[in-house]
Design an enzyme around this catalytic site. Structure first.
Site, mmCIF file in Angstrom:
data_model
loop_
_atom_site.group_PDB
_atom_site.id
_atom_site.type_symbol
_atom_site.label_atom_id
_atom_site.label_comp_id
_atom_site.label_asym_id
_atom_site.label_seq_id
_atom_site.Cartn_x
_atom_site.Cartn_y
_atom_site.Cartn_z
ATOM 1 N N GLU A 113 18.455 101.565 -11.005
ATOM 2 C CA GLU A 113 18.385 102.496 -9.881
ATOM 3 C C GLU A 113 19.739 103.145 -9.636
ATOM 4 O OE1 GLU A 113 17.518 100.584 -6.149
ATOM 5 O OE2 GLU A 113 18.802 98.869 -6.604
ATOM 6 N N TYR A 140 25.707 89.371 -1.094
ATOM 7 C CA TYR A 140 26.437 89.471 0.164
ATOM 8 C C TYR A 140 27.056 88.188 0.698
ATOM 9 C CZ TYR A 140 24.078 93.939 -0.017
ATOM 10 O OH TYR A 140 23.626 95.153 -0.427
ATOM 11 N N ASN A 167 22.150 104.078 -6.411
ATOM 12 C CA ASN A 167 22.406 103.826 -4.996
ATOM 13 C C ASN A 167 23.246 104.968 -4.447
ATOM 14 O OD1 ASN A 167 21.566 100.760 -4.785
ATOM 15 N ND2 ASN A 167 22.781 100.976 -6.652
ATOM 16 N N SER A 217 18.729 96.171 -1.709
ATOM 17 C CA SER A 217 19.275 94.809 -1.658
ATOM 18 C C SER A 217 18.271 93.740 -2.064
ATOM 19 C CB SER A 217 19.819 94.505 -0.252
ATOM 20 O OG SER A 217 20.936 95.296 0.022
ATOM 21 N N ARG A 251 26.376 104.746 -7.038
ATOM 22 C CA ARG A 251 26.593 103.609 -7.938
ATOM 23 C C ARG A 251 25.293 103.371 -8.690
ATOM 24 N NH1 ARG A 251 26.475 98.808 -5.061
ATOM 25 N NH2 ARG A 251 24.700 98.255 -6.364
ATOM 26 N N GLU A 255 18.901 95.802 5.752
ATOM 27 C CA GLU A 255 20.284 95.722 5.286
ATOM 28 C C GLU A 255 21.290 95.948 6.418
ATOM 29 O OE1 GLU A 255 20.744 97.554 1.155
ATOM 30 O OE2 GLU A 255 18.904 98.476 1.871
ATOM 31 N N ASP A 260 22.962 101.205 -11.296
ATOM 32 C CA ASP A 260 22.764 99.833 -11.774
ATOM 33 C C ASP A 260 21.982 99.803 -13.084
ATOM 34 O OD1 ASP A 260 23.982 99.097 -9.425
ATOM 35 O OD2 ASP A 260 22.121 98.557 -8.387
#
Length: 312
Positions: free
Chosen positions: A269, A215, A271, A145, A254, A13, A256
């Site tokens: 998950e 991205y 983050n 990612s 954050r 990443e 998900d």
């Protein structure tokens, strides 16, 4: 304050982290901080060891950034930093361990098994065929990612999916594929006083929310706030805060989810160092309640300084 920003790194990443670091540095400078930017590498640890700063803002993603390793080094050096500590970072990065914690707290998870690569691809594939029916997901246990992730739709794809996942990690996670709507919930605040920001729905242009969708410009559409009913919104926000707290996260994260076909949130998950470019998901949600990108970054700094004072 004199603040060092760690960005770049050596994980898959890296490119995202370079963008995150650039955004954070600019925001901090806009608030008058003295900023030292460091393109982090485990081979140049002296750059960290010799740091003389008030605070470190970690803009890294993936391995050596999000997994507790850099946090451990900073703890030993007694340098305060923004975000979660060693244990919370390591737990959140270890998807198998995190899922166990979520499930024990009543948060719905997808059925899954984890496998050590030492078992060999053939033996793992045999067990996967016994316990899973396509479609299902194969991914590295510790990677971000969606790197190394495959949605297996046909039996003959299993071995290739396992081979891809094992390139990124020595533990492979296999979990049922949950069809539904992608959601994410930013969480921010002092420990025990966290608040959830508006829920975001992510509509990827590709089949699922993969690296390109995350991205590349125009790779996905963010709907803030998500167009879901109030009860579901509140449930996801409450579960996001609970997941953040039970992992022991600090300052921000954050979380998900996927809303499945039964209209229930399934957690994916947490983050601990989510993407923080000016167009990332977390800043998008913050903007909905009137916080600019620069203000958000400053809030992280202030919360971290306040948490530091609390522990001294």
């Amino acid at each position: 304050m004199k603040i060092a920003v760690l960005y770049g790194g050596t994980s898959g990443e890296r490119e995202v982290s370079l963008s995150t670091g650039k955004g954070i540095i600019q925001a901090l400078e806009n608030y008058g901080h003295e900023v030292v930017g460091i393109d982090f590498s485990p081979e140049r640890l002296e750059e960290i060891i010799q740091l003389k700063v008030d605070l470190v803002f970690i803009g890294l993603h993936g391995k050596y950034g999000e997994d507790g390793k850099i946090q451990s080094l900073l703890d030993m050096l007694e340098i305060p930093y923004v975000g979660s500590g060693v244990l919370a970072s390591a737990l959140a990065m270890d998807k198998t361990k995190a899922k166990q914690i979520f499930a024990s707290n009543g948060i719905q998870i997808a059925k899954s098994n984890s496998y050590s690569a030492d078992l060999g691809i053939t033996a793992i594939a045999e067990d996967v065929r016994k316990h899973f029916t396509p479609p299902f997901v194969v991914k590295p246990n510790q990677e971000g990612s969606t790197l190394g992730l495959t949605i297996v739709k046909q039996d003959h794809q299993i071995e290739n999916a396992l081979e891809l996942a094992v390139k990124s990690d020595s533990t492979i996670l296999v979990e049922e594929y949950v069809k539904g709507r992608e959601m994410t919930v930013p969480v921010i605040g002092r420990q025990g006083e966290e608040q959830a920001l508006p829920v975001i729905e992510i509509i990827p242009k590709n089949e699922y929310y993969d690296f390109d969708s995350k991205y590349k410009p125009g790779g996905s559409e963010h709907i803030v706030p998500a167009e879901i009913d109030q009860d579901l919104t509140v449930r996801m926000q409450e579960e996001a805060i609970l997941a953040h707290q039970e992992l022991g996260c600090k300052v921000y994260s954050r979380v998900d989810f996927i809303i499945n076909e039964q209209n229930e949130p399934v957690i994916l998950e947490v983050n601990t160092l989510p993407g923080m470019t000016p167009t990332s998901l977390f800043p998008d949600s913050a903007q909905e309640i009137g916080w600019s990108y620069d203000e958000l970054i400053q809030k992280f700094v202030e919360l971290s300084a306040s948490e530091q004072r609390k522990t001294v």
